[in-house]
Design a protein around this motif. Sequence first.
Motif, PDB file in Angstrom:
ATOM      1  N   VAL A  73       1.045  -1.251   0.282  1.00 50.59           N
ATOM      2  CA  VAL A  73       0.044   0.035   0.126  1.00 50.59           C
ATOM      3  C   VAL A  73       0.448   0.705   0.106  1.00 50.59           C
ATOM      4  N   ARG A 115      -3.990  -0.238 -18.575  1.00 50.52           N
ATOM      5  CA  ARG A 115      -5.527   0.468 -18.934  1.00 50.52           C
ATOM      6  C   ARG A 115      -6.175   0.325 -19.832  1.00 50.52           C
ATOM      7  N   SER A 167      -8.156   5.633   1.141  1.00 49.60           N
ATOM      8  CA  SER A 167      -8.770   4.742   1.532  1.00 49.60           C
ATOM      9  C   SER A 167      -9.593   4.410   0.139  1.00 49.60           C
ATOM     10  N   SER A 168      -9.730   5.014  -0.576  1.00 48.86           N
ATOM     11  CA  SER A 168     -10.700   3.769  -2.009  1.00 48.86           C
ATOM     12  C   SER A 168      -9.310   3.145  -2.611  1.00 48.86           C
ATOM     13  N   ASP A 169      -8.156   3.259  -2.138  1.00 47.96           N
ATOM     14  CA  ASP A 169      -7.125   2.749  -3.129  1.00 47.96           C
ATOM     15  C   ASP A 169      -7.184   1.646  -2.235  1.00 47.96           C
ATOM     16  N   ASP A 188       7.714   5.915  -3.418  1.00 46.68           N
ATOM     17  CA  ASP A 188       6.836   6.517  -3.284  1.00 46.68           C
ATOM     18  C   ASP A 188       6.761   8.261  -3.822  1.00 46.68           C
ATOM     19  N   ALA A 230      -9.336  -0.955  -2.382  1.00 50.81           N
ATOM     20  CA  ALA A 230      -9.014  -1.930  -3.965  1.00 50.81           C
ATOM     21  C   ALA A 230      -7.774  -2.707  -3.178  1.00 50.81           C
ATOM     22  N   LEU A 231      -6.492  -2.326  -2.806  1.00 52.59           N
ATOM     23  CA  LEU A 231      -5.689  -3.145  -3.209  1.00 52.59           C
ATOM     24  C   LEU A 231      -6.299  -4.320  -1.684  1.00 52.59           C
ATOM     25  N   ARG A 243      -7.521  -6.662  -3.391  1.00 53.53           N
ATOM     26  CA  ARG A 243      -6.699  -7.736  -4.511  1.00 53.53           C
ATOM     27  C   ARG A 243      -5.893  -8.509  -3.448  1.00 53.53           C
ATOM     28  N   ALA A 267      -2.394   6.472   0.600  1.00 55.01           N
ATOM     29  CA  ALA A 267      -2.808   5.808  -0.077  1.00 55.01           C
ATOM     30  C   ALA A 267      -4.474   6.632   0.187  1.00 55.01           C
TER      31      ALA A 267
END
Length: 490
Positions: A218, A485, A224-226, A472, A229-230, A233, A222
């Motif tokens: 993570v 994508r 909260s939505s990311d 990062d 999603a992680l 996953r 990041a």
Amino acid sequence: MRNARQAYIWQRRLPRLVMVLATFALAPQPHLMAAEAQQVLQPAAAERLSDGIAAIVDKDVITLRELSRRVAEVHADLARRGIQLPPDADLEQQVLQRMITERLEQHEAERLHIAVNDAQVDQAIAVIAQRNGMSQQELQHKIEESGLTWAAYRTEITDSIRLDAIRQRAVDPTITISNAEIDAFLAEQESRANAVGTARPNLAAPVSVHLAQILVRVPEGAASSDVAALRQRAEDVLARARAGEDFASLAAAASDGPEAFQGGDMGERPLQAWPDLFIIAIRGLQPGQMTELVQSGNGFHIIKVVASSGGDAAQAQQQLQFERSQQALAEGPMPVTQTHARHILIKTSAVMSDEQARTRLEQLRQRILEGKEKFEDLARQHSNDTSAPQGGDLGWLTPGETVPPFEQAMDALDSGQVSQPVQSPFGWHLIKVEERRTQDMAEEYQRMQARQILFERRAGPAFEEWLGQLRDQAYIENRLEKRARLEQEL
């Protein structure tokens, strides 16, 4: 130099390097040649062997040609290890992510002026051979028999040494173990020992545990939505593992951990040497079982217990040392010879090569031997160490408190003698021995071992977090991700 963790980092490097041999020695050996490995690439990948760009890392470029060559090498290595091959697209993306991380590590090594020479590699290989009970010639034969070239093996060792040097410089100084933490750890061990009726403190169990992991990283900051999603996953990967998919293959295809291409294999360590988070997560698990998702500052971990055993002498060395220190404390005095030493440190840099540093110290040594200047005065003027204002005074040093090259040179000196220039991971040193004494070190030795155990628990997670921050903060343009994508949107 007077930091116990510096010595410990050197000590903990050896089991990891020994594992490099064990990995190849235990793996299936189909002896895939480079030409055979190239055949595994799909035609579409072969057509892209051009001067196209796969990714940009800061101002550096990873070409499609480099990526395709590396994919072939990893493909062959996974086959040699007997790891089920992941889908080509997943493997290609994983390899590119690993190459991006390696470029960032290379950039950091250059920034810190860290270079690894042949002598350091030779020394590490000699230790690995000794630990495995064989000559260097036998080690080379074993490596080449596994299908890996000796040159590639030396590159593996070089990369490991460089990475350790980066850790020492960038991460280890940020880890602090307080006396209160040591007191709490020792009290915990004593409490556990009393619970099982032993007469002295002891570690929870003289057992080593072999773990593997899949890490879904993570990024720092990041949204909260990311994060959600992680997490999903990671949950999907865990579900696939629980449904019976090969854990090693899933790690190679999906893990963001540095050991992904080893099937997520993190090796075997004494139980207490693993991070607290891992120790708690695997409690009660049997070999072959895996945890639920474990969240850390780095992301989401899936941890698998590969094996659990009493461990061999090398793997359990730290634990045995700790127990000996406690036994010595219970039995009485533990006499240890300490050395009062000074040093002058010249660090290498873009403007100070190894040869220049060594030559400067030779000149300073000559001035000292001729009686023109005192060691401590030259240390104040020329040393790049924090001990310079004290004339290079390191105080009383206990065996194991400094890195091996420094300690070996220091131990060879009589009181009043000055060494020849000595190279260590920190640079080049002149060492002077002032005097020696014998002290009762039983309690201090016990506390030092406890400090090392606590340090190791934090060092791995701290370094992974630092790598994540490095990533990062860098400029990274992953063109394969962009292509994927775009294909999904069509």
